[in-house]
Scaffold this motif. Structure first.
Motif, PDB file in Angstrom:
ATOM      1  N   ARG A 103      -6.036  -2.101 -28.019  1.00 44.56           N
ATOM      2  CA  ARG A 103      -7.080  -1.122 -28.312  1.00 44.56           C
ATOM      3  C   ARG A 103      -6.626   0.275 -27.919  1.00 44.56           C
ATOM      4  NH1 ARG A 103     -11.725  -1.077 -23.670  1.00 44.56           N
ATOM      5  NH2 ARG A 103     -10.399  -1.506 -21.887  1.00 44.56           N
ATOM      6  N   VAL A 105      -8.073   3.891 -26.332  1.00 45.65           N
ATOM      7  CA  VAL A 105      -9.165   4.352 -25.469  1.00 45.65           C
ATOM      8  C   VAL A 105      -9.144   5.876 -25.447  1.00 45.65           C
ATOM      9  CG1 VAL A 105     -10.248   4.232 -23.206  1.00 45.65           C
ATOM     10  CG2 VAL A 105      -8.926   2.275 -24.049  1.00 45.65           C
ATOM     11  N   GLU A 167     -13.510  -1.253 -34.372  1.00 43.88           N
ATOM     12  CA  GLU A 167     -14.019  -1.963 -33.192  1.00 43.88           C
ATOM     13  C   GLU A 167     -13.007  -2.001 -32.045  1.00 43.88           C
ATOM     14  OE1 GLU A 167     -12.373  -5.138 -36.059  1.00 43.88           O
ATOM     15  OE2 GLU A 167     -13.550  -3.259 -36.185  1.00 43.88           O
ATOM     16  N   ARG A 168     -11.779  -1.571 -32.311  1.00 46.57           N
ATOM     17  CA  ARG A 168     -10.769  -1.538 -31.248  1.00 46.57           C
ATOM     18  C   ARG A 168     -10.424  -0.102 -30.839  1.00 46.57           C
ATOM     19  NH1 ARG A 168      -5.792  -3.805 -32.078  1.00 46.57           N
ATOM     20  NH2 ARG A 168      -5.883  -4.301 -34.291  1.00 46.57           N
ATOM     21  N   ASP A 170     -12.129   2.597 -28.423  1.00 47.64           N
ATOM     22  CA  ASP A 170     -13.167   2.741 -27.409  1.00 47.64           C
ATOM     23  C   ASP A 170     -13.222   4.170 -26.877  1.00 47.64           C
ATOM     24  OD1 ASP A 170     -13.717   0.063 -27.667  1.00 47.64           O
ATOM     25  OD2 ASP A 170     -12.532  -0.548 -25.935  1.00 47.64           O
ATOM     26  N   ARG A 245     -19.300   5.571 -35.555  1.00 47.36           N
ATOM     27  CA  ARG A 245     -18.687   4.262 -35.817  1.00 47.36           C
ATOM     28  C   ARG A 245     -19.261   3.658 -37.097  1.00 47.36           C
ATOM     29  NH1 ARG A 245     -15.727   2.396 -31.621  1.00 47.36           N
ATOM     30  NH2 ARG A 245     -16.188   3.190 -29.521  1.00 47.36           N
TER      31      ARG A 245
END
Length: 334
Positions: A103, A105, A167-168, A170, A245
């Motif tokens: 992911r 970040v 979704e990955r 953040d 998102r």
């Protein structure tokens, strides 16, 4: 010298090694496309790199930019991110293969209203919103940072730049803004890029990529005691990232509607015609209505989406946002 309509696009297409697009807003889309077209094989700037500091051009015209970049050699070769967060991710990605990334970040300062409740945010003034804790930026970008719309745009941008599913990607709040973003790999390791809050390093790296510029900016002072804080994002008080998102996942013209409606709402807020919390509330309403609007069209791929689709969606979103904001403006005049 050149001026008038189309001048920026013509400048972006001139022979060059690097074209830096630092325009604010979706008006940066056409110059980005012009630069990438010029950088394609046989173009006047064949092999040039687009150093992209205009996130909106990628957000609103994602499929168009991706297709243009593919013709110029691919995103990884043709486009270098200059936003500090995406520059940080690009640097961290050097530490592993694409299939090893778990992911991304993105870090957020939290803006001037970190820890504020939704109720407290109702009374925010333009002067308060423009008081960013770490960076001196333009009025629109600073307001977007306060609402976290800017972070929402960055989530969509990261998804498109690096090909990582939404979704990955953040977001974590990091008030000191010393860690500019991170990449977590499948083995549990996380690489972070850290430096004092400054755009000097990402700009220099964008201009010199893949080489670093000696003494481009200051480094961290490891001789003094310091603490770095990280905390989760409050989606209830700041719903802009959650909304971004959704529009990023929807694709097509939805991100263009999000961005254009926000620009109208920010202008109204700074002029005292609407409340701070009404910015994202209005954007959400316009985005929701756009799904059924006949003037908002466009597919999700470059073959389906056109620049005219994006521009038409933006015009509709701006007009609809002004209509929704009209009662607030009337109340402010009274």
């Amino acid at each position: 010298l050149d001026a008038g309509e189309g001048a920026v696009e013509r400048a972006a297409a001139l022979p060059a090694d690097v074209v830096l697009n630092g325009i604010t807003g979706s008006v940066g889309l056409a110059p980005s496309l012009a630069a990438l077209a010029a950088a394609a094989p046989g173009g006047p700037a064949e092999g040039a790199v687009l150093a992209l500091a205009n996130k909106e051009s990628l957000v609103v015209g994602g499929p168009l930019v991706l297709a243009a970049a593919a013709r110029a050699g691919g995103m990884a070769r043709a486009v270098v991110p200059v936003d500090s967060e995406h520059s940080a991710i690009a640097q961290c990605l050097r530490g592993g293969r694409a299939d090893e990334v778990r992911r991304l970040v993105l870090t957020a300062s939290g803006g001037p209203f970190l820890g504020w409740s939704r109720e407290r945010l109702e009374g925010v003034t333009p002067e308060q919103a423009l008081a960013h804790p770490n960076f001196a930026m333009g009025r629109v970008i600073t307001t977007n940072s306060a609402t976290l719309v800017n972070k929402g745009l960055e989530v969509v941008e990261a998804h498109l730049l690096f090909g990582v599913p939404m979704e990955r990607v953040d977001v974590v709040v990091h008030p000191q803004q010393l860690v500019h973003s991170m990449v977590e790999f499948v083995d549990g390791a996380t690489l972070a890029q850290a430096s004092p809050p400054s755009m000097l390093i990402p700009i220099a790296l964008g201009l010199g990529w893949p080489d670093r510029v000696v003494d481009a900016g200051p480094g961290c002072d490891w001789t003094r005691a310091q603490s770095w804080d990280f905390e989760p994002l409050d989606d209830d008080a700041f719903p802009a990232v959650r909304l971004a998102r959704a529009v990023g996942s929807a694709g097509g013209t939805a991100p263009a509607v999000y961005n254009a409606a926000n620009e109208e709402c920010v202008e109204a807020f700074l002029a005292g015609r609407t409340r701070f919390t009404s910015i994202v509330d209005t954007v959400a309403r316009v985005v929701e209505e756009s799904a059924a609007a006949p003037d908002v069209a466009g597919g999700t791929t470059a073959d389906e989406l056109t620049l005219d689709d994006v521009l038409a969606a933006e015009r509709w979103a701006r007009a609809r946002a002004r209509e929704v904001l009209a009662p607030d403006a009337a109340g402010a005049r009274r």
